[in-house]
Design an enzyme around this catalytic site. Sequence first.
Site, PDB file in Angstrom:
ATOM      1  N   ASP A  11       4.522  58.392  -3.924  1.00 42.41           N
ATOM      2  CA  ASP A  11       5.818  59.023  -4.211  1.00 42.41           C
ATOM      3  C   ASP A  11       5.909  59.118  -5.723  1.00 42.41           C
ATOM      4  OD1 ASP A  11       8.438  59.637  -4.755  1.00 42.41           O
ATOM      5  OD2 ASP A  11       9.290  58.168  -3.359  1.00 42.41           O
ATOM      6  N   TYR A  89      14.073  62.944  -8.878  1.00 39.78           N
ATOM      7  CA  TYR A  89      14.512  61.568  -8.685  1.00 39.78           C
ATOM      8  C   TYR A  89      13.309  60.643  -8.456  1.00 39.78           C
ATOM      9  CZ  TYR A  89      17.500  57.737  -7.718  1.00 39.78           C
ATOM     10  OH  TYR A  89      18.116  56.526  -7.811  1.00 39.78           O
ATOM     11  N   GLN A  93       7.621  56.842  -9.357  1.00 38.22           N
ATOM     12  CA  GLN A  93       8.049  55.527  -8.821  1.00 38.22           C
ATOM     13  C   GLN A  93       6.914  54.667  -8.240  1.00 38.22           C
ATOM     14  OE1 GLN A  93      11.049  56.042  -5.575  1.00 38.22           O
ATOM     15  NE2 GLN A  93       9.433  55.336  -4.227  1.00 38.22           N
ATOM     16  N   ASN A 103      -9.704  51.849  -9.656  1.00 33.87           N
ATOM     17  CA  ASN A 103      -9.380  51.812  -8.241  1.00 33.87           C
ATOM     18  C   ASN A 103      -7.861  51.801  -8.106  1.00 33.87           C
ATOM     19  OD1 ASN A 103      -8.939  50.825  -5.490  1.00 33.87           O
ATOM     20  ND2 ASN A 103     -11.132  50.431  -5.491  1.00 33.87           N
ATOM     21  N   LYS A 131       9.505  56.810   4.825  1.00 31.34           N
ATOM     22  CA  LYS A 131      10.611  55.874   5.086  1.00 31.34           C
ATOM     23  C   LYS A 131      10.255  54.820   6.127  1.00 31.34           C
ATOM     24  CE  LYS A 131      13.345  58.310   2.340  1.00 31.34           C
ATOM     25  NZ  LYS A 131      12.269  58.971   1.536  1.00 31.34           N
ATOM     26  N   TYR A 226      11.915  45.827  -5.639  1.00 30.93           N
ATOM     27  CA  TYR A 226      12.027  46.962  -4.727  1.00 30.93           C
ATOM     28  C   TYR A 226      11.654  48.264  -5.411  1.00 30.93           C
ATOM     29  CZ  TYR A 226      13.630  50.391  -1.448  1.00 30.93           C
ATOM     30  OH  TYR A 226      13.665  51.447  -0.583  1.00 30.93           O
ATOM     31  N   LYS A 229       9.755  51.935   0.354  1.00 32.90           N
ATOM     32  CA  LYS A 229       8.870  51.520   1.445  1.00 32.90           C
ATOM     33  C   LYS A 229       7.470  52.076   1.189  1.00 32.90           C
ATOM     34  CE  LYS A 229      10.738  49.005   4.756  1.00 32.90           C
ATOM     35  NZ  LYS A 229      10.273  47.622   4.924  1.00 32.90           N
ATOM     36  N   ASP A 230       6.509  51.614   1.977  1.00 32.39           N
ATOM     37  CA  ASP A 230       5.117  51.977   1.704  1.00 32.39           C
ATOM     38  C   ASP A 230       4.770  53.378   2.182  1.00 32.39           C
ATOM     39  OD1 ASP A 230       4.830  49.324   0.810  1.00 32.39           O
ATOM     40  OD2 ASP A 230       4.870  48.746   2.911  1.00 32.39           O
ATOM     41  N   ASP A 231       5.528  53.862   3.177  1.00 35.93           N
ATOM     42  CA  ASP A 231       5.348  55.229   3.644  1.00 35.93           C
ATOM     43  C   ASP A 231       3.873  55.511   3.907  1.00 35.93           C
ATOM     44  OD1 ASP A 231       8.033  55.252   3.232  1.00 35.93           O
ATOM     45  OD2 ASP A 231       7.932  56.266   1.312  1.00 35.93           O
ATOM     46  N   ASP A 284      18.967  58.982   4.682  1.00 37.35           N
ATOM     47  CA  ASP A 284      17.589  58.987   4.172  1.00 37.35           C
ATOM     48  C   ASP A 284      16.569  58.902   5.312  1.00 37.35           C
ATOM     49  OD1 ASP A 284      18.712  59.122   1.691  1.00 37.35           O
ATOM     50  OD2 ASP A 284      17.923  57.214   0.954  1.00 37.35           O
TER      51      ASP A 284
HETATM   52  C1  F6R Z   1      13.830  54.314   1.153  1.00 38.20           C
HETATM   53  C2  F6R Z   1      14.332  54.974  -0.040  1.00 38.20           C
HETATM   54  C3  F6R Z   1      15.754  55.351  -0.113  1.00 38.20           C
HETATM   55  C4  F6R Z   1      16.430  54.595  -1.255  1.00 38.20           C
HETATM   56  C5  F6R Z   1      17.945  54.916  -1.345  1.00 38.20           C
HETATM   57  C6  F6R Z   1      18.589  54.283  -2.573  1.00 38.20           C
HETATM   58  O1  F6R Z   1      12.480  53.983   1.012  1.00 38.20           O
HETATM   59  O2  F6R Z   1      13.585  55.205  -0.969  1.00 38.20           O
HETATM   60  O3  F6R Z   1      16.426  55.146   1.112  1.00 38.20           O
HETATM   61  O4  F6R Z   1      16.266  53.223  -1.097  1.00 38.20           O
HETATM   62  O5  F6R Z   1      18.146  56.316  -1.424  1.00 38.20           O
HETATM   63  O6  F6R Z   1      17.885  54.702  -3.677  1.00 38.20           O
HETATM   64  P1  F6R Z   1      18.240  54.292  -5.175  1.00 38.20           P
HETATM   65  O7  F6R Z   1      18.320  52.797  -5.221  1.00 38.20           O
HETATM   66  O8  F6R Z   1      17.114  54.861  -5.961  1.00 38.20           O
HETATM   67  O9  F6R Z   1      19.570  54.939  -5.494  1.00 38.20           O
HETATM   68 MG    MG Z   2      11.212  58.009  -3.072  1.00 40.12          MG
HETATM   69 MG    MG Z   3       8.651  58.068   0.623  1.00 39.23          MG
END
Ligand code: F6R
Ligand code: MG
Ligand code: MG
Length: 362
Positions: A11, A89, A93, A103, A131, A226, A229-231, A284
């Site tokens: 991501d 956004y 990340q 690697n 997600k 945080y 997720k690993d997706d 989400d």
């Molecule tokens: C799940 C994910 C989203 C964010 C949520 C809050 O993996 O990436 O559900 O956790 O949108 O995001 P922030 O904290 O960036 O506002």
């Molecule tokens: Mg994301």
């Molecule tokens: Mg993702």
Amino acid sequence: MKTTVSLIKADIGSIGGHIRTSDEILDLCKKKLQEEKGKLLIDFYVTRCGDDVELLMTHESGVDAKEIHSLAWDTFKEGAELAKEQGLYGAGQDLLSDAFSGNVRGMGPGICEMEFEERPAEVIIAFMADKTEASAFNLPLYEMFANPFNTAGLVLDPKLHDGFKFEVHDVKGSRKIILDTPEESYDLLALIGLTDIYAVKRVYRKSGEISAVASTEKVNMIAGRYVGKDDPAMLVRAQSGYPATGEIVNPFARPFFIAGWMRGSHRGPIMPVAEKDANPSRFDGPPRIICLSFSMKNGVLSTPVDVFSDVSFDNARRQANEMADYMRRHGPFQPHLLPPGEMEYTTLPEVMKKLESRFEKL
Ligand code: F6R
Ligand code: MG
Ligand code: MG
């Protein structure tokens, strides 16, 4: 000739929240990989599942090859720069470090790779999810390779009748075990049902050929905070000694609950969708999975079949929406909310700190 298939994903930024990456980023990635076609790469396919960019590459450099990982890393880095320029956004990340050492493992991206001697008509299926986490594949992998109620070939095809080997990773304890099916099916289920601890990394034929591999990197454990997720992504070989494509995709016709969704802290259904519909938007989510089935000859990939675009997955989508409605009713309560150890995103430590002195002994 041995061919390697590498699926590396990250991501690196998305439009309008965590919904989808931009077309310009995908174009940049395609351009970067195109420059290596006929050199480092035999072929490639670039796509996305939600906010995750997926680089599928074929080559002859083997698994964990420095040049392939560097190419993926540089592509993501350039993509992240563009994401910053575009104001996307979460730009960059999943790229957790600047100190790339050859690697991408442990650097944030998810990786699944397999090297094998190609069959005359090789079939490769790529699953890509958003997600959720790698252990979301535990249930469908069991269905594909060990459950005769899903995979008729386990009973009917002499080439499948011996069963398969599952390599299971303890993602918290950094250890692994290999279990045989059908002999050790119950032991296997005892482990992989615990999706917060165990994830299936690979499946092999009893004769040793690779059958499936999933990305099991835990991005939050790598980052120590945080980041999302690993997706996960997964590669599966199909047909002629392996389960048929139809047996491999069938587990997703019946949606099941997995961890992820909003803030990586909720249980929700996994919804199989067409490539174009991988836009997790409601809360989400709900978590999405896409499935592309390729034929491959000497490393050259066909145009894929977008398997979940088929009408036979319409009921699964309808059911997943109903399951999502049902879970959403619980708001901040379990079982929609994950238990404390599994939540990726929680104010609990701060709330506990604030309230600690006010707790009285019962
Ligand atoms: C799940 C994910 C989203 C964010 C949520 C809050 O993996 O990436 O559900 O956790 O949108 O995001 P922030 O904290 O960036 O506002
Ligand atoms: Mg994301
Ligand atoms: Mg993702």
